[in-house]
Motif scaffolding. Structure first.
Motif, PDB file in Angstrom:
ATOM      1  N   VAL A   8      11.217  16.415   2.506  1.00  0.00           N
ATOM      2  CA  VAL A   8      10.291  16.114   1.406  1.00  0.00           C
ATOM      3  C   VAL A   8       8.869  15.947   1.922  1.00  0.00           C
ATOM      4  O   VAL A   8       8.646  15.335   2.966  1.00  0.00           O
ATOM      5  CB  VAL A   8      10.718  14.792   0.706  1.00  0.00           C
TER       6      VAL A   8
ATOM      7  N   LYS B 152      10.179   8.913  -6.806  1.00  0.00           N
ATOM      8  CA  LYS B 152      10.772   8.187  -5.675  1.00  0.00           C
ATOM      9  C   LYS B 152      12.238   8.577  -5.494  1.00  0.00           C
ATOM     10  O   LYS B 152      12.730   8.669  -4.374  1.00  0.00           O
ATOM     11  CB  LYS B 152      10.674   6.673  -5.905  1.00  0.00           C
TER      12      LYS B 152
ATOM     13  N   ALA C 270      12.323  11.928  -3.901  1.00  0.00           N
ATOM     14  CA  ALA C 270      11.923  11.865  -2.487  1.00  0.00           C
ATOM     15  C   ALA C 270      12.939  11.137  -1.625  1.00  0.00           C
ATOM     16  O   ALA C 270      12.805  11.109  -0.405  1.00  0.00           O
ATOM     17  CB  ALA C 270      10.559  11.186  -2.376  1.00  0.00           C
ATOM     18  N   GLY C 271      13.933  10.541  -2.257  1.00  0.00           N
ATOM     19  CA  GLY C 271      14.956   9.822  -1.495  1.00  0.00           C
ATOM     20  C   GLY C 271      14.511   8.436  -1.076  1.00  0.00           C
ATOM     21  O   GLY C 271      15.116   7.822  -0.208  1.00  0.00           O
ATOM     22  N   ILE C 272      13.432   7.930  -1.700  1.00  0.00           N
ATOM     23  CA  ILE C 272      12.952   6.584  -1.350  1.00  0.00           C
ATOM     24  C   ILE C 272      13.830   5.526  -2.003  1.00  0.00           C
ATOM     25  O   ILE C 272      14.087   4.469  -1.442  1.00  0.00           O
ATOM     26  CB  ILE C 272      11.477   6.412  -1.784  1.00  0.00           C
TER      27      ILE C 272
ATOM     28  N   ALA D 175       5.983   5.883   2.054  1.00  0.00           N
ATOM     29  CA  ALA D 175       5.625   7.203   2.578  1.00  0.00           C
ATOM     30  C   ALA D 175       6.412   7.504   3.851  1.00  0.00           C
ATOM     31  O   ALA D 175       6.903   8.617   4.035  1.00  0.00           O
ATOM     32  CB  ALA D 175       4.122   7.266   2.846  1.00  0.00           C
TER      33      ALA D 175
ATOM     34  N   GLU E 214      -2.224   6.894  -4.691  1.00  0.00           N
ATOM     35  CA  GLU E 214      -2.993   5.868  -3.983  1.00  0.00           C
ATOM     36  C   GLU E 214      -2.152   5.349  -2.818  1.00  0.00           C
ATOM     37  O   GLU E 214      -0.926   5.266  -2.925  1.00  0.00           O
ATOM     38  CB  GLU E 214      -3.331   4.702  -4.910  1.00  0.00           C
ATOM     39  N   GLY E 215      -2.793   4.958  -1.746  1.00  0.00           N
ATOM     40  CA  GLY E 215      -2.069   4.388  -0.619  1.00  0.00           C
ATOM     41  C   GLY E 215      -1.219   5.437   0.084  1.00  0.00           C
ATOM     42  O   GLY E 215      -1.421   6.635  -0.070  1.00  0.00           O
ATOM     43  N   GLY E 216      -0.256   4.947   0.869  1.00  0.00           N
ATOM     44  CA  GLY E 216       0.690   5.853   1.513  1.00  0.00           C
ATOM     45  C   GLY E 216       0.228   6.444   2.829  1.00  0.00           C
ATOM     46  O   GLY E 216       0.973   7.155   3.482  1.00  0.00           O
TER      47      GLY E 216
ATOM     48  N   LEU F  93      19.518  15.734  -1.927  1.00  0.00           N
ATOM     49  CA  LEU F  93      18.594  16.730  -1.377  1.00  0.00           C
ATOM     50  C   LEU F  93      19.414  17.597  -0.438  1.00  0.00           C
ATOM     51  O   LEU F  93      20.091  17.067   0.451  1.00  0.00           O
ATOM     52  CB  LEU F  93      17.501  16.019  -0.590  1.00  0.00           C
TER      53      LEU F  93
ATOM     54  N   MET G 187       1.020  10.892  -2.502  1.00  0.00           N
ATOM     55  CA  MET G 187       0.882   9.712  -3.369  1.00  0.00           C
ATOM     56  C   MET G 187      -0.522   9.666  -3.972  1.00  0.00           C
ATOM     57  O   MET G 187      -1.486  10.114  -3.361  1.00  0.00           O
ATOM     58  CB  MET G 187       1.158   8.444  -2.571  1.00  0.00           C
TER      59      MET G 187
ATOM     60  N   GLY H  10       0.804  -1.228   0.000  1.00  0.00           N
ATOM     61  CA  GLY H  10       0.000   0.000   0.000  1.00  0.00           C
ATOM     62  C   GLY H  10       0.831   1.268   0.000  1.00  0.00           C
ATOM     63  O   GLY H  10       0.269   2.361   0.147  1.00  0.00           O
ATOM     64  N   GLY H  11       2.126   1.141  -0.123  1.00  0.00           N
ATOM     65  CA  GLY H  11       2.988   2.328  -0.187  1.00  0.00           C
ATOM     66  C   GLY H  11       3.196   3.000   1.162  1.00  0.00           C
ATOM     67  O   GLY H  11       3.758   4.095   1.229  1.00  0.00           O
TER      68      GLY H  11
ATOM     69  N   ASP I 165      15.101  -1.205 -13.296  1.00  0.00           N
ATOM     70  CA  ASP I 165      14.212  -2.156 -12.645  1.00  0.00           C
ATOM     71  C   ASP I 165      14.692  -3.528 -13.095  1.00  0.00           C
ATOM     72  O   ASP I 165      14.320  -3.987 -14.164  1.00  0.00           O
ATOM     73  CB  ASP I 165      12.760  -1.895 -13.069  1.00  0.00           C
TER      74      ASP I 165
ATOM     75  N   TYR J 297       5.536  14.157   0.516  1.00  0.00           N
ATOM     76  CA  TYR J 297       5.252  13.218  -0.572  1.00  0.00           C
ATOM     77  C   TYR J 297       3.745  12.977  -0.665  1.00  0.00           C
ATOM     78  O   TYR J 297       3.134  12.474   0.277  1.00  0.00           O
ATOM     79  CB  TYR J 297       6.000  11.909  -0.300  1.00  0.00           C
TER      80      TYR J 297
END
Lengths: 262, 225
Positions: free
Chosen positions: B70, B47, B50-52, A134, B76-78, B62, B74, A129-130, B13, B72
């Motif tokens: 940051v 991503k 955002a440093g993910i 986050a 969906e989700g998060g 950054l 999103m 779900g991320g 990827d 962020y």
């Protein structure tokens, strides 16, 4: 032959990778526990207590029922097998079976099945779900925010579960002993108290710590290992359960060897 | 002073290269729209910003000294599913110890109220509307007071009222902002710079006029589709 060796090499590499990552997680957990830099302790305590409540308190009725039944059945078996033996052994038997061996193991197996699976699923869902991404974007360390409270909560729940199982198991066993062997309850209580050693409490604390953190760590680790698809979730849960069971039994065997052989 | 610097950043990827050798500098107040078709690497770029994730080669830096550099948002989700929207919004400032629990929650409710999402403040994300969740993301990002806002299609799937609220919030933010989207038109007026991602390549456009004059067939095809 070469193909088999290659497969073996891959398995060994994968195993070592797991060990390496888990060791780093352990170190990171210890660091966050000792030095909670920039972290709201109240927030951590809130999540820890939620985890302990789910893992420990909500499992209490089932664990208590299991404790009574296993204590009762265990003593019933021994009383029938050891007919004619001295009654004063019953106190020692109760303490050895329930407090030293069965209590921690049964509590651990129950928590793996009930809470470890839930934890692995929760972490896998958080990954999909991320939620973990986050957290990472806001520089919220998942080890401090996600893992640490769950590990602490699981250790607390494990300790409470072992104590509950021990108490109900001793109670169930005592009731059977009183009925079948016609011993007075105060006499039996005295014998149980005499059989309990100061080391038993220490061992209970140690087992709660080792088993609880093993279950939580493996469940979180394999849950967080989910990458892309919900179909990975059942595999992650299976891995978490198998690894937790193996970890708990290995730790139990090592502690038993240290306790009885030292 | 630059907020984000990507130098020769390559992201893969597995074996597939998502984009290679990307250079990008964002300064305070910059508004960049990164756009392109599905699978072009917008999410990977966000991503990375955002440093993910880290680049497979090159650098991504950054330069903010803030504990939350940051914000962020999103698509969906998060949002943590076991917390209410208000608790989700409060989480970064709470975690970094900027505010205590009560103050953080009170500021989170104020942030949600200013975006018109206070009705859903006490609900968990799964029980909220898409707009409610999106506005909670924005409120969380604003409350964290970041140097860089990273936004995945912040206007997508919103009704007219929520769109207006989000637009106003984005216009008012003093932070550098990067939006990733497959639908360019809602962001044409907002964006100051544009980055077209297509088949592993990134093409910069300094402003809307240069974007509209560009003759890149892939870009034309994308804009006309």
């Amino acid at each position: 032959m070469r193909g088999q060796l290659r497969r073996l090499g891959r398995s060994v590499r994968a195993f070592l990778r797991h060990v390496g990552t888990l060791s780093r997680l352990e170190l990171s957990l210890a660091r966050h526990l000792l030095v909670p830099v920039g972290y709201n302790v109240r927030l951590c305590a809130k999540i820890t207590l939620t985890q302990a409540r789910f893992s420990g308190l909500q499992a209490a009725p089932l664990l208590a029922a299991l404790g009574v039944m296993i204590g009762a059945v265990g003593i019933l078996q021994f009383v029938s097998l050891l007919a004619g033996l001295a009654d004063d052994l019953i106190g020692k038997l109760l303490v050895t079976i329930i407090v030293r061996e069965m209590g921690p193991l049964i509590a651990a197996v129950l928590l793996i099945g009930r809470s470890g699976t839930a934890m692995a699923t929760e972490l896998g869902t958080m990954r999909l779900g991320g939620e973990l991404e986050a957290l990472s974007a806001y520089r919220i360390d998942p080890v401090a925010f996600v893992l640490l409270p769950r590990v602490l909560g699981m250790v607390l729940a494990m300790f409470a579960s072992i104590v509950l199982f021990d108490v109900t198991g001793l109670l169930g066993g005592s009731v059977i002993a009183v009925i079948v062997k016609d011993i007075s309850f105060p006499l039996l209580r005295g014998r149980v108290a005499a059989a309990l050693m100061p080391g038993d409490f220490g061992m209970t604390v140690l087992k709660a710590f080792l088993f609880g953190q093993t279950i939580a760590l493996f469940s979180c680790y394999f849950g967080m290992g989910v990458k892309r698809s919900p179909t990975e979730l059942p595999q992650a849960v299976t891995r978490a359960v198998v690894a937790s069971l193996a970890g708990v039994f290995v730790a139990d065997a090592a502690l038993a060897a240290a306790y009885y052989l030292a | 002073m630059s907020v984000l610097e990507l130098r020769g950043a390559t992201v893969k990827d597995g074996e597939r290269t998502i984009f290679a050798g990307l250079d990008l500098v964002l300064k305070a107040g910059d508004r960049l729209v990164a756009f392109g078709p599905s699978g072009s690497g917008k999410k990977a770029l966000l991503k990375l910003a955002a440093g993910i994730i880290r680049p497979d080669s090159g650098t991504a830096e950054l330069t903010s000294s803030s504990s939350t550099p940051v914000g962020y948002v999103m698509e969906e989700g998060g949002l943590l599913s076991n917390l209410s929207l208000a608790q989700n919004v409060a989480l970064p400032v709470l975690y970094h110890g900027r505010l205590g629990y009560r103050d953080a929650l009170s500021r989170a409710r104020e942030a949600l109220e200013s975006l018109g999402a206070i009705r859903e403040a006490d609900r968990r994300p799964a029980l909220c509307s898409i707009a409610g969740r999106r506005l909670a993301h924005l409120a969380r990002a604003f409350l964290a007071d970041p140097a860089l806002m990273v936004l995945e299609g912040p206007l997508d799937e919103l009704d007219a009222r929520s769109t207006a609220t989000v637009r106003r919030a984005l216009d008012e933010t003093p932070a550098a902002a990067i939006v990733g989207t497959a639908a360019l038109s809602p962001y044409l007026a907002w964006g100051r710079r544009f980055l077209f991602l297509h088949r592993g390549k990134a093409t910069h456009y300094a402003d809307r006029a240069s974007l509209e004059k560009a003759e890149d067939p892939a870009l034309r095809e994308f804009l006309e589709a």
